[in-house]
Design a protein around this motif. Structure first.
Motif, PDB file in Angstrom:
ATOM      1  N   UNK A  51       0.808  -1.224   0.000  1.00 62.19           N
ATOM      2  CA  UNK A  51       0.000   0.000   0.000  1.00 62.19           C
ATOM      3  C   UNK A  51       0.838   1.269   0.000  1.00 62.19           C
ATOM      4  N   UNK A  52       0.205   2.354  -0.474  1.00 62.20           N
ATOM      5  CA  UNK A  52       0.753   3.701  -0.321  1.00 62.20           C
ATOM      6  C   UNK A  52       0.266   4.208   1.033  1.00 62.20           C
ATOM      7  N   UNK A  53       1.156   4.771   1.846  1.00 64.18           N
ATOM      8  CA  UNK A  53       0.781   5.293   3.158  1.00 64.18           C
ATOM      9  C   UNK A  53       0.654   6.805   3.056  1.00 64.18           C
ATOM     10  N   UNK A  54      -0.485   7.345   3.528  1.00 63.78           N
ATOM     11  CA  UNK A  54      -0.773   8.775   3.390  1.00 63.78           C
ATOM     12  C   UNK A  54      -1.295   9.353   4.702  1.00 63.78           C
ATOM     13  N   UNK A  55      -1.151  10.678   4.831  1.00 60.54           N
ATOM     14  CA  UNK A  55      -1.733  11.446   5.944  1.00 60.54           C
ATOM     15  C   UNK A  55      -2.258  12.756   5.357  1.00 60.54           C
ATOM     16  N   UNK A  56      -3.174  13.416   6.051  1.00 64.16           N
ATOM     17  CA  UNK A  56      -3.576  14.749   5.590  1.00 64.16           C
ATOM     18  C   UNK A  56      -2.358  15.681   5.583  1.00 64.16           C
ATOM     19  N   UNK A 111      -0.786   0.710  -7.268  1.00 68.71           N
ATOM     20  CA  UNK A 111      -1.309   0.459  -8.606  1.00 68.71           C
ATOM     21  C   UNK A 111      -0.168   0.158  -9.567  1.00 68.71           C
ATOM     22  N   UNK A 112      -0.180  -1.045 -10.162  1.00 70.91           N
ATOM     23  CA  UNK A 112       0.708  -1.337 -11.284  1.00 70.91           C
ATOM     24  C   UNK A 112      -0.034  -0.960 -12.552  1.00 70.91           C
ATOM     25  N   UNK A 113       0.624  -0.214 -13.437  1.00 66.94           N
ATOM     26  CA  UNK A 113       0.017   0.216 -14.696  1.00 66.94           C
ATOM     27  C   UNK A 113       0.910  -0.241 -15.845  1.00 66.94           C
ATOM     28  N   UNK A 114       0.285  -0.799 -16.875  1.00 68.31           N
ATOM     29  CA  UNK A 114       0.989  -1.175 -18.109  1.00 68.31           C
ATOM     30  C   UNK A 114       0.374  -0.366 -19.244  1.00 68.31           C
ATOM     31  N   UNK A 115       1.225   0.245 -20.069  1.00 68.29           N
ATOM     32  CA  UNK A 115       0.760   1.073 -21.183  1.00 68.29           C
ATOM     33  C   UNK A 115       1.389   0.599 -22.479  1.00 68.29           C
ATOM     34  N   UNK A 163      -4.495  -3.244  -8.974  1.00 68.29           N
ATOM     35  CA  UNK A 163      -4.289  -2.463  -7.762  1.00 68.29           C
ATOM     36  C   UNK A 163      -4.534  -3.322  -6.542  1.00 68.29           C
ATOM     37  N   UNK A 164      -3.916  -2.936  -5.420  1.00 69.22           N
ATOM     38  CA  UNK A 164      -4.096  -3.687  -4.188  1.00 69.22           C
ATOM     39  C   UNK A 164      -3.142  -3.199  -3.112  1.00 69.22           C
ATOM     40  N   UNK A 165      -3.153  -3.898  -1.998  1.00 69.20           N
ATOM     41  CA  UNK A 165      -2.261  -3.601  -0.883  1.00 69.20           C
ATOM     42  C   UNK A 165      -2.904  -2.814   0.232  1.00 69.20           C
ATOM     43  N   UNK A 166      -3.956  -2.063  -0.076  1.00 69.63           N
ATOM     44  CA  UNK A 166      -4.599  -1.237   0.955  1.00 69.63           C
ATOM     45  C   UNK A 166      -5.230  -2.055   2.062  1.00 69.63           C
ATOM     46  N   UNK A 167      -5.821  -3.175   1.697  1.00 71.75           N
ATOM     47  CA  UNK A 167      -6.534  -3.989   2.697  1.00 71.75           C
ATOM     48  C   UNK A 167      -5.608  -4.924   3.474  1.00 71.75           C
ATOM     49  N   UNK A 168      -4.393  -5.151   2.995  1.00 78.93           N
ATOM     50  CA  UNK A 168      -3.482  -6.079   3.672  1.00 78.93           C
ATOM     51  C   UNK A 168      -2.315  -5.353   4.346  1.00 78.93           C
ATOM     52  N   UNK A 169      -2.317  -4.016   4.278  1.00 81.07           N
ATOM     53  CA  UNK A 169      -1.211  -3.219   4.825  1.00 81.07           C
ATOM     54  C   UNK A 169      -0.994  -3.537   6.294  1.00 81.07           C
ATOM     55  N   UNK A 170       0.217  -3.666   6.741  1.00 80.06           N
ATOM     56  CA  UNK A 170       1.487  -3.367   6.090  1.00 80.06           C
ATOM     57  C   UNK A 170       2.058  -4.514   5.236  1.00 80.06           C
ATOM     58  N   UNK A 171       1.352  -5.627   5.186  1.00 84.68           N
ATOM     59  CA  UNK A 171       1.834  -6.760   4.382  1.00 84.68           C
ATOM     60  C   UNK A 171       1.464  -6.548   2.904  1.00 84.68           C
ATOM     61  N   UNK A 172       2.275  -7.073   1.993  1.00 82.86           N
ATOM     62  CA  UNK A 172       1.933  -6.960   0.567  1.00 82.86           C
ATOM     63  C   UNK A 172       0.746  -7.857   0.207  1.00 82.86           C
ATOM     64  N   UNK A 173       0.023  -7.462  -0.824  1.00 78.50           N
ATOM     65  CA  UNK A 173      -1.097  -8.258  -1.323  1.00 78.50           C
ATOM     66  C   UNK A 173      -0.667  -8.960  -2.604  1.00 78.50           C
ATOM     67  N   UNK A 182       0.414   5.339  -7.033  1.00 75.63           N
ATOM     68  CA  UNK A 182      -0.752   5.301  -6.164  1.00 75.63           C
ATOM     69  C   UNK A 182      -2.026   5.524  -6.964  1.00 75.63           C
ATOM     70  N   UNK A 183      -3.141   5.211  -6.338  1.00 78.88           N
ATOM     71  CA  UNK A 183      -4.437   5.450  -6.980  1.00 78.88           C
ATOM     72  C   UNK A 183      -4.760   6.941  -6.871  1.00 78.88           C
TER      73      UNK A 183
END
Length: 189
Positions: free
Chosen positions: A65-70, A85-89, A102-112, A141-142
């Motif tokens: 996950x990306x970690x954020x604060x206000x 978010x992994x993006x392929x173009x 995309x992922x990682x937000x729900x499993x943070x701090x562990x990788x998804x 990030x998203x």
């Protein structure tokens, strides 16, 4: 004589429409840890398509996950986890297809972990009919509100990635056989 030429012309036009469905898979050498510079490559799968119906990327790996604060908040403010978010173009001079996971937000701090097929959203696959293009893969990030600031960017790892193109390719052996058969019929008469 006119009849023979008409028959041969119709036969050649009909033969030129014969084609076969094909799913072409092209392994990408983009394995490794991210964040890093985006992985970029030019590819030529040495296949020409008449039409392309779908383009996918089969990939596996993990996202943190990306970690954020206000923004401007005191140090004791709780940290929030947002999906990475992994993006392929796919692109030539401009992009013509994108796929993401995309992922990682729900499993943070562990990788998804992820192992899936992501479809490229494309507007026009005509740039890929020659089987040649560029691809770029990166992590980020998203989309999030502007008032949130990144404390720690997302990270990820790609274990494997394969580009998959589903389309119609001409069948040259069938075309040649029919052409030479029509030619032989004309010579006999």
């Amino acid at each position: 004589m006119f009849r023979k030429k008409l028959l041969v012309t119709v036969l050649i036009l009909w033969v030129s429409q014969i084609a076969g469905s094909a799913i072409v898979q092209f392994p990408l050498a983009c394995e490794g840890e991210y964040p890093r510079q985006p992985w970029k490559a030019h590819f030529d799968i040495e296949t020409t398509f008449i039409e392309i119906s779908n383009v996918y990327i089969d990939w596996s790996g993990e996202i943190t996950a990306e970690l954020v604060v206000p923004c401007g908040s005191p140090p004791e403010t709780p940290i929030q986890s947002l999906d990475g978010l992994f993006m392929a173009t796919l692109y030539e001079t401009r992009h013509f297809g994108r796929a993401y996971v995309q992922g990682g937000g729900s499993t943070s701090p562990e990788p998804e972990p992820f192992s899936l097929r992501s479809e490229f959203t494309g507007f026009d696959w005509s740039s890929l009919l020659d089987g040649e293009a560029n691809i770029e893969i990166w992590i980020g990030g998203v989309i999030r509100p502007l008032y949130l600031c990144t404390v720690e960017p997302p990270e990820g790892k790609i274990d494997s990635a394969v580009l998959v193109i589903d389309g119609i390719v001409p069948e040259p052996s069938t075309l040649l056989l029919l052409f030479f058969g029509a030619l032989a019929i004309c010579k006999k008469r």
